[in-house]
Design a protein around this motif. Structure first.
Motif, mmCIF file in Angstrom:
data_model
loop_
_atom_site.group_PDB
_atom_site.id
_atom_site.type_symbol
_atom_site.label_atom_id
_atom_site.label_comp_id
_atom_site.label_asym_id
_atom_site.label_seq_id
_atom_site.Cartn_x
_atom_site.Cartn_y
_atom_site.Cartn_z
ATOM 1 N N ALA A 15 82.430 -3.281 44.611
ATOM 2 C CA ALA A 15 83.578 -2.358 44.602
ATOM 3 C C ALA A 15 83.154 -0.957 44.161
ATOM 4 C CB ALA A 15 84.676 -2.890 43.691
ATOM 5 N N GLU A 16 82.232 -0.882 43.191
ATOM 6 C CA GLU A 16 81.772 0.430 42.706
ATOM 7 C C GLU A 16 80.981 1.161 43.797
ATOM 8 O OE1 GLU A 16 82.704 1.767 39.874
ATOM 9 O OE2 GLU A 16 83.357 0.053 38.691
ATOM 10 N N PHE A 17 80.099 0.414 44.483
ATOM 11 C CA PHE A 17 79.346 1.044 45.577
ATOM 12 C C PHE A 17 80.292 1.459 46.701
ATOM 13 C CE2 PHE A 17 75.288 -1.114 44.085
ATOM 14 C CZ PHE A 17 74.613 0.071 43.827
ATOM 15 N N GLU A 48 78.458 9.172 40.432
ATOM 16 C CA GLU A 48 79.027 8.512 39.265
ATOM 17 C C GLU A 48 79.325 7.035 39.560
ATOM 18 O OE1 GLU A 48 81.344 11.246 36.878
ATOM 19 O OE2 GLU A 48 82.775 9.628 36.612
ATOM 20 N N GLU A 49 79.895 6.782 40.737
ATOM 21 C CA GLU A 49 80.219 5.392 41.103
ATOM 22 C C GLU A 49 78.946 4.552 41.245
ATOM 23 O OE1 GLU A 49 83.103 4.401 40.746
ATOM 24 O OE2 GLU A 49 84.143 6.305 40.799
ATOM 25 N N CYS A 50 77.900 5.152 41.818
ATOM 26 C CA CYS A 50 76.625 4.431 41.913
ATOM 27 C C CYS A 50 76.114 4.126 40.510
ATOM 28 C CB CYS A 50 75.583 5.236 42.692
ATOM 29 S SG CYS A 50 75.975 5.365 44.440
ATOM 30 N N GLY A 51 76.316 5.062 39.580
ATOM 31 C CA GLY A 51 75.923 4.849 38.181
ATOM 32 C C GLY A 51 76.673 3.672 37.578
ATOM 33 N N HIS A 52 77.960 3.554 37.895
ATOM 34 C CA HIS A 52 78.748 2.427 37.377
ATOM 35 C C HIS A 52 78.180 1.109 37.898
ATOM 36 C CE1 HIS A 52 82.504 5.260 37.101
ATOM 37 N NE2 HIS A 52 81.566 5.563 36.219
ATOM 38 N N ALA A 53 77.853 1.086 39.198
ATOM 39 C CA ALA A 53 77.296 -0.146 39.789
ATOM 40 C C ALA A 53 75.947 -0.474 39.143
ATOM 41 C CB ALA A 53 77.142 0.041 41.299
ATOM 42 N N ARG A 95 93.249 1.237 42.053
ATOM 43 C CA ARG A 95 92.843 -0.142 42.403
ATOM 44 C C ARG A 95 91.629 -0.566 41.574
ATOM 45 N NH1 ARG A 95 94.631 1.308 47.545
ATOM 46 N NH2 ARG A 95 92.595 1.964 48.260
ATOM 47 N N ILE A 96 90.682 0.354 41.395
ATOM 48 C CA ILE A 96 89.483 0.064 40.597
ATOM 49 C C ILE A 96 89.890 -0.250 39.152
ATOM 50 C CG2 ILE A 96 87.403 1.101 39.560
ATOM 51 C CD1 ILE A 96 86.633 0.677 42.272
ATOM 52 N N THR A 97 90.825 0.532 38.626
ATOM 53 C CA THR A 97 91.290 0.303 37.254
ATOM 54 C C THR A 97 91.837 -1.114 37.114
ATOM 55 O OG1 THR A 97 91.830 2.625 36.967
ATOM 56 C CG2 THR A 97 92.920 1.097 35.479
ATOM 57 N N GLU A 125 86.623 5.170 30.839
ATOM 58 C CA GLU A 125 86.199 6.044 31.946
ATOM 59 C C GLU A 125 87.296 6.136 33.023
ATOM 60 O OE1 GLU A 125 83.375 7.716 32.339
ATOM 61 O OE2 GLU A 125 83.166 7.998 34.504
ATOM 62 N N GLN A 126 87.953 5.014 33.305
ATOM 63 C CA GLN A 126 88.981 5.019 34.355
ATOM 64 C C GLN A 126 90.156 5.933 34.006
ATOM 65 O OE1 GLN A 126 87.005 3.697 37.007
ATOM 66 N NE2 GLN A 126 89.134 3.722 37.656
ATOM 67 N N VAL A 127 90.481 6.007 32.718
ATOM 68 C CA VAL A 127 91.582 6.887 32.295
ATOM 69 C C VAL A 127 91.219 8.329 32.670
ATOM 70 C CG1 VAL A 127 92.900 7.770 30.318
ATOM 71 C CG2 VAL A 127 92.264 5.350 30.419
HETATM 72 FE FE LIG Z 1 83.628 3.422 38.997
#
Ligand SMILES: [Fe+2]
Length: 166
Positions: A15-17, A48-53, A95-97, A125-127
């Protein structure tokens, strides 16, 4: 590690990717539209999203749990104005949250404390993510069809520095 948690974390990695690739597509769209600052902002979001993954991948590796490298798709979308892309980004973040909250609830039920600690960072982070995207969407609405204001906002977004964490 609990197999249900491993499976759920691998789903979250995907989902993050996917979020990242969606932002990369938005970045390309905005560049072609003539808004390099917004394009840059979206590209930072992609990083940033790649970093989360990657952070989730590292956590599974540390605990000798299997990592599935996902095939990445992102949803089809339609847009006409830059504002549409930021509204889509906000809906995606929401949706990610809820996916992060579901994953955290599972880790609480299964008493996976280490994963809980990691996920609290994601909750926080999501906030921020939702707030930032919502703010830009609102500012774009205020710009309306005023090109000068739109370019001013674009110039401001060009200065976003990298905040990716891994
Ligand atoms: Fe993320």
């Amino acid at each position: 590690m609990n197999p249900y948690i491993i499976e759920a974390v691998n789903r979250q990695i995907k989902a993050e990717f996917e979020a990242g690739f969606l932002y990369l597509a938005f970045s390309v769209n905005l560049h072609a539209y003539g808004l390099p600052g917004m394009s840059h902002w979206m590209r930072e979001q992609y990083r940033e999203e790649c970093g989360h993954a990657l952070r989730l991948i590292s956590h599974l590796e540390l605990r000798n749990a299997p990592v599935q490298i996902p095939s990445v798709n992102h949803p089809e979308y339609k847009w006409e104005r830059p504002q549409d892309l930021f509204t889509l980004a906000l809906e995606h973040e929401q949706r990610i949250t809820s996916a992060i909250h579901d994953l955290l609830e599972l880790c609480m039920r299964e008493k996976d404390y280490a994963m809980q600690v990691l996920l609290f960072d994601y909750v926080k982070e999501q906030v921020e993510e939702e707030h930032q995207v919502e703010e830009i969407a609102r500012q774009l609405m205020l710009c309306g069809s005023n090109v000068e204001e739109l370019l001013g906002l674009d110039a401001r977004l060009a200065s976003r520095s990298s905040t990716a964490w891994e």
